[in-house]
Design a protein around this motif. Structure first.
Motif, PDB file in Angstrom:
ATOM      1  N   LYS A   1       5.921 -62.470  17.481  1.00  0.00           N
ATOM      2  CA  LYS A   1       6.749 -61.264  17.565  1.00  0.00           C
ATOM      3  C   LYS A   1       7.668 -61.174  16.355  1.00  0.00           C
ATOM      4  N   GLY A   2       7.800 -59.956  15.842  1.00  0.00           N
ATOM      5  CA  GLY A   2       8.479 -59.726  14.578  1.00  0.00           C
ATOM      6  C   GLY A   2       9.774 -60.463  14.324  1.00  0.00           C
ATOM      7  N   ARG A   3      10.659 -60.476  15.314  1.00  0.00           N
ATOM      8  CA  ARG A   3      11.996 -61.032  15.042  1.00  0.00           C
ATOM      9  C   ARG A   3      12.069 -62.557  15.179  1.00  0.00           C
ATOM     10  N   ILE A   4      10.982 -63.186  15.601  1.00  0.00           N
ATOM     11  CA  ILE A   4      11.031 -64.643  15.846  1.00  0.00           C
ATOM     12  C   ILE A   4      10.875 -65.403  14.526  1.00  0.00           C
ATOM     13  N   PRO A   5      11.838 -66.247  14.159  1.00  0.00           N
ATOM     14  CA  PRO A   5      11.683 -67.036  12.925  1.00  0.00           C
ATOM     15  C   PRO A   5      10.568 -68.079  13.077  1.00  0.00           C
ATOM     16  N   LEU A   6       9.825 -68.286  12.000  1.00  0.00           N
ATOM     17  CA  LEU A   6       8.683 -69.203  12.043  1.00  0.00           C
ATOM     18  C   LEU A   6       8.681 -70.059  10.785  1.00  0.00           C
ATOM     19  N   GLU A   7       8.702 -71.365  10.977  1.00  0.00           N
ATOM     20  CA  GLU A   7       8.623 -72.299   9.848  1.00  0.00           C
ATOM     21  C   GLU A   7       7.138 -72.563   9.570  1.00  0.00           C
TER      22      GLU A   7
ATOM     23  N   GLU B   1      -5.037 -74.674  14.893  1.00  0.00           N
ATOM     24  CA  GLU B   1      -3.990 -74.377  13.909  1.00  0.00           C
ATOM     25  C   GLU B   1      -3.005 -73.337  14.450  1.00  0.00           C
ATOM     26  N   ALA B   2      -3.513 -72.366  15.187  1.00  0.00           N
ATOM     27  CA  ALA B   2      -2.614 -71.350  15.756  1.00  0.00           C
ATOM     28  C   ALA B   2      -1.606 -72.015  16.701  1.00  0.00           C
ATOM     29  N   ASP B   3      -2.090 -72.951  17.519  1.00  0.00           N
ATOM     30  CA  ASP B   3      -1.186 -73.661  18.438  1.00  0.00           C
ATOM     31  C   ASP B   3      -0.179 -74.520  17.666  1.00  0.00           C
ATOM     32  N   ASN B   4      -0.657 -75.225  16.642  1.00  0.00           N
ATOM     33  CA  ASN B   4       0.261 -76.039  15.817  1.00  0.00           C
ATOM     34  C   ASN B   4       1.345 -75.178  15.194  1.00  0.00           C
ATOM     35  N   LEU B   5       0.926 -74.040  14.645  1.00  0.00           N
ATOM     36  CA  LEU B   5       1.889 -73.158  13.976  1.00  0.00           C
ATOM     37  C   LEU B   5       2.893 -72.590  14.979  1.00  0.00           C
ATOM     38  N   ALA B   6       2.406 -72.231  16.151  1.00  0.00           N
ATOM     39  CA  ALA B   6       3.314 -71.669  17.158  1.00  0.00           C
ATOM     40  C   ALA B   6       4.336 -72.713  17.599  1.00  0.00           C
ATOM     41  N   VAL B   7       3.835 -73.886  17.984  1.00  0.00           N
ATOM     42  CA  VAL B   7       4.731 -74.892  18.574  1.00  0.00           C
ATOM     43  C   VAL B   7       5.685 -75.447  17.515  1.00  0.00           C
ATOM     44  N   LYS B   8       5.112 -75.946  16.416  1.00  0.00           N
ATOM     45  CA  LYS B   8       5.982 -76.551  15.396  1.00  0.00           C
ATOM     46  C   LYS B   8       6.780 -75.465  14.685  1.00  0.00           C
ATOM     47  N   GLY B   9       6.108 -74.354  14.362  1.00  0.00           N
ATOM     48  CA  GLY B   9       6.745 -73.310  13.561  1.00  0.00           C
ATOM     49  C   GLY B   9       7.921 -72.659  14.253  1.00  0.00           C
ATOM     50  N   ILE B  10       7.765 -72.365  15.551  1.00  0.00           N
ATOM     51  CA  ILE B  10       8.866 -71.701  16.263  1.00  0.00           C
ATOM     52  C   ILE B  10       9.955 -72.719  16.613  1.00  0.00           C
ATOM     53  N   ALA B  11       9.540 -73.900  17.103  1.00  0.00           N
ATOM     54  CA  ALA B  11      10.532 -74.897  17.519  1.00  0.00           C
ATOM     55  C   ALA B  11      11.406 -75.336  16.341  1.00  0.00           C
ATOM     56  N   LEU B  12      10.784 -75.572  15.196  1.00  0.00           N
ATOM     57  CA  LEU B  12      11.557 -76.067  14.045  1.00  0.00           C
ATOM     58  C   LEU B  12      12.470 -74.993  13.457  1.00  0.00           C
ATOM     59  N   ALA B  13      12.094 -73.721  13.633  1.00  0.00           N
ATOM     60  CA  ALA B  13      12.909 -72.650  13.039  1.00  0.00           C
ATOM     61  C   ALA B  13      14.014 -72.176  13.975  1.00  0.00           C
ATOM     62  N   ASN B  14      13.985 -72.643  15.216  1.00  0.00           N
ATOM     63  CA  ASN B  14      14.944 -72.140  16.205  1.00  0.00           C
ATOM     64  C   ASN B  14      16.193 -73.027  16.229  1.00  0.00           C
ATOM     65  N   PRO B  15      17.349 -72.475  15.880  1.00  0.00           N
ATOM     66  CA  PRO B  15      18.566 -73.303  15.804  1.00  0.00           C
ATOM     67  C   PRO B  15      19.157 -73.671  17.173  1.00  0.00           C
ATOM     68  N   ARG B  16      18.550 -73.199  18.281  1.00  0.00           N
ATOM     69  CA  ARG B  16      19.126 -73.470  19.609  1.00  0.00           C
ATOM     70  C   ARG B  16      19.234 -74.954  19.925  1.00  0.00           C
ATOM     71  N   GLY B  17      18.296 -75.758  19.390  1.00  0.00           N
ATOM     72  CA  GLY B  17      18.379 -77.182  19.730  1.00  0.00           C
ATOM     73  C   GLY B  17      17.076 -77.893  19.489  1.00  0.00           C
TER      74      GLY B  17
ATOM     75  N   GLY C   1       1.691 -68.960  -0.403  1.00  0.00           N
ATOM     76  CA  GLY C   1       2.469 -67.923   0.272  1.00  0.00           C
ATOM     77  C   GLY C   1       1.649 -66.786   0.872  1.00  0.00           C
ATOM     78  N   GLN C   2       0.361 -67.018   1.080  1.00  0.00           N
ATOM     79  CA  GLN C   2      -0.439 -65.977   1.733  1.00  0.00           C
ATOM     80  C   GLN C   2       0.043 -65.773   3.175  1.00  0.00           C
ATOM     81  N   GLU C   3      -0.481 -64.735   3.804  1.00  0.00           N
ATOM     82  CA  GLU C   3      -0.098 -64.403   5.192  1.00  0.00           C
ATOM     83  C   GLU C   3       1.433 -64.296   5.321  1.00  0.00           C
ATOM     84  N   ARG C   4       2.032 -63.582   4.372  1.00  0.00           N
ATOM     85  CA  ARG C   4       3.483 -63.354   4.354  1.00  0.00           C
ATOM     86  C   ARG C   4       4.257 -64.675   4.424  1.00  0.00           C
ATOM     87  N   GLY C   5       3.717 -65.667   3.763  1.00  0.00           N
ATOM     88  CA  GLY C   5       4.403 -66.956   3.692  1.00  0.00           C
ATOM     89  C   GLY C   5       4.224 -67.814   4.926  1.00  0.00           C
ATOM     90  N   ARG C   6       3.523 -67.282   5.935  1.00  0.00           N
ATOM     91  CA  ARG C   6       3.433 -68.014   7.203  1.00  0.00           C
ATOM     92  C   ARG C   6       2.294 -69.025   7.219  1.00  0.00           C
TER      93      ARG C   6
END
Ligand code: PLP
Length: 380
Positions: A213-219, A71-87, A226-231
């Motif tokens: 890391k704090g400033r990284i948006p995460l979907e 789950e940590a890997d799923n959240l990192a990969v999908k969560g960061i990639a989907l929230a990043n507007p770069r592309g 909404g536990q874990e600060r919504g993450r």
């Protein structure tokens, strides 16, 4: 019996079980409840988060508890990639755990992403120049594991994350197998996200954590209350979090000495196995590798039969990752390292925790020789 399949899972440590116990009994509350029972659970969860943060060298607010490494890997990969507007582009390697590879595949199939899979050498190392060449202006995330679960190769994560950052690209690392053997300070590693799992470390299965890391948006991937600060929604596994924190604390104390001693025992074991089974070869990098993993191929010998012969001699090991064990497919890791399919099928992985002594390991090598000779029909 000697258990040499720690990369698949490890037993729960007694201290961990004792630390969990109160949160399964008297302090069983829901941390979101506004009464004394809930509040004591919330305190336990906060203390666990602080301890995991100390282990990883980050702020408690940067730790999200999950149901494990997958789950940590799923959240990192999908969560960061989907929230990043770069592309819509991802960079990873062919030797990642399925939790990363299948998450990447999901984004490619359902979310219009493209992925560049950076090849690795025969030793399993990612070449920094090839990694740099794969990065694009629309890359949203690069993910490279710290240590491989099958061959044990340890990647130059600090160098790779620095390259990603030169291009403004967030960098995730799966540290599930490194935990317990390598320091996981996210500042030294330079990563923006890091996955760990409890059951490789003496905590139970079903608990893990993701540092972001704090400033990284995460979907979020799991939606709900909404536990874990919504993450990561879902009533928190307080006892599991306490277990992970306790296992982390135990593993951090005396880590360097333990790892150095284990690496020496591993090298002696590798030399003894190669002497016992002359056709064998070690897979992965000869030196940049986990202290508790040694994986071999035995060309021309049936690997599964070697495992059975070893078990008859009291040695429990594995053909590779537990997920792939029993499947017909040759290891995707060994194929990516360039081994032909028939050779990849002969792999035997030995992996152990810090409790295994050099003497115990030394006693296994002759059994490997006997098992290989028995399978080859030359004796035993
Ligand atoms: N990543 C790596 C490198 C692993 O070895 C594993 C487990 O084998 C995982 C992720 C998945 O962790 P979990 O079993 O906690 O879901």
């Amino acid at each position: 019996m000697i258990y040499l399949d720690a990369a698949a899972t490890s037993p729960v440590r007694r201290e961990v079980l004792e630390a969990m116990w109160p949160y399964l009994t008297g302090d069983f509350g829901n941390p979101s409840s506004h009464h004394a029972v809930g509040e004591s659970a919330a305190r336990g969860l906060a203390d666990a988060r602080a301890a995991v943060a100390e282990w990883l060298g980050c702020r408690p607010s940067e730790v999200t508890f999950t149901s494990g490494g997958t789950e940590a890997d799923n959240l990192a990969v999908k969560g960061i990639a989907l929230a990043n507007p770069r592309g819509r582009h991802l960079v990873t390697t062919p030797i990642e755990h399925e939790a990363v590879l299948e998450s990447v595949d999901h984004l490619v199939r359902l979310h219009g992403f493209e992925a560049t899979i950076v090849p690795v050498g025969r030793d399993g190392l990612v070449d920094p120049a090839a990694f740099a060449a794969a990065l694009r202006p629309d890359t949203t995330l690069a993910s490279v594991m710290l240590a491989n679960n099958e061959v044990g190769t340890v990647q130059p994560i600090a160098a790779l994350s620095a390259i990603a950052h030169e291009h403004g690209i967030p960098f995730h690392s799966d540290a599930v197998q490194a935990a317990g053997w390598l320091p996981l300070d996210v500042r030294t590693l330079g990563v923006d996200a890091l996955s760990v799992s409890g059951h490789k470390l003496g905590a139970p299965k079903g608990v893990g954590a993701l540092y972001v890391k704090g400033r990284i948006p995460l979907e979020p991937v799991i939606h709900g209350g909404g536990q874990e600060r919504g993450r990561r929604s879902g009533t928190e596994n307080v006892a599991g979090a306490v277990a992970l924190a306790t296992a982390a604390r135990l593993s951090a104390s005396g880590l360097e000495e333990r790892a150095t001693a284990a690496a020496a025992a591993r090298d002696a074991f590798v030399a003894a196995v190669l002497a016992e089974a002359p056709g064998a070869s070690l897979t992965g990098h000869p030196t940049s590798r986990l202290p508790g993993t040694a994986s071999f191929v035995f060309p021309g010998i049936n690997g599964e039969a070697v495992l059975l012969e070893l078990e008859r001699r009291g040695v429990v090991s594995s053909s590779g990752s537990a997920c792939a064990a029993g499947s017909e497919d040759a290891s995707h890791v060994l194929l990516a390292l360039g081994y032909p399919e028939d050779v990849a099928r002969t792999a035997v992985r030995f992996s152990w925790g810090p409790e295994v002594t050099a003497e115990q390991l030394a006693a296994v090598a002759p059994a490997v020789g006997e098992a290989v000779r028995a399978v080859a029909g030359l004796g035993g």
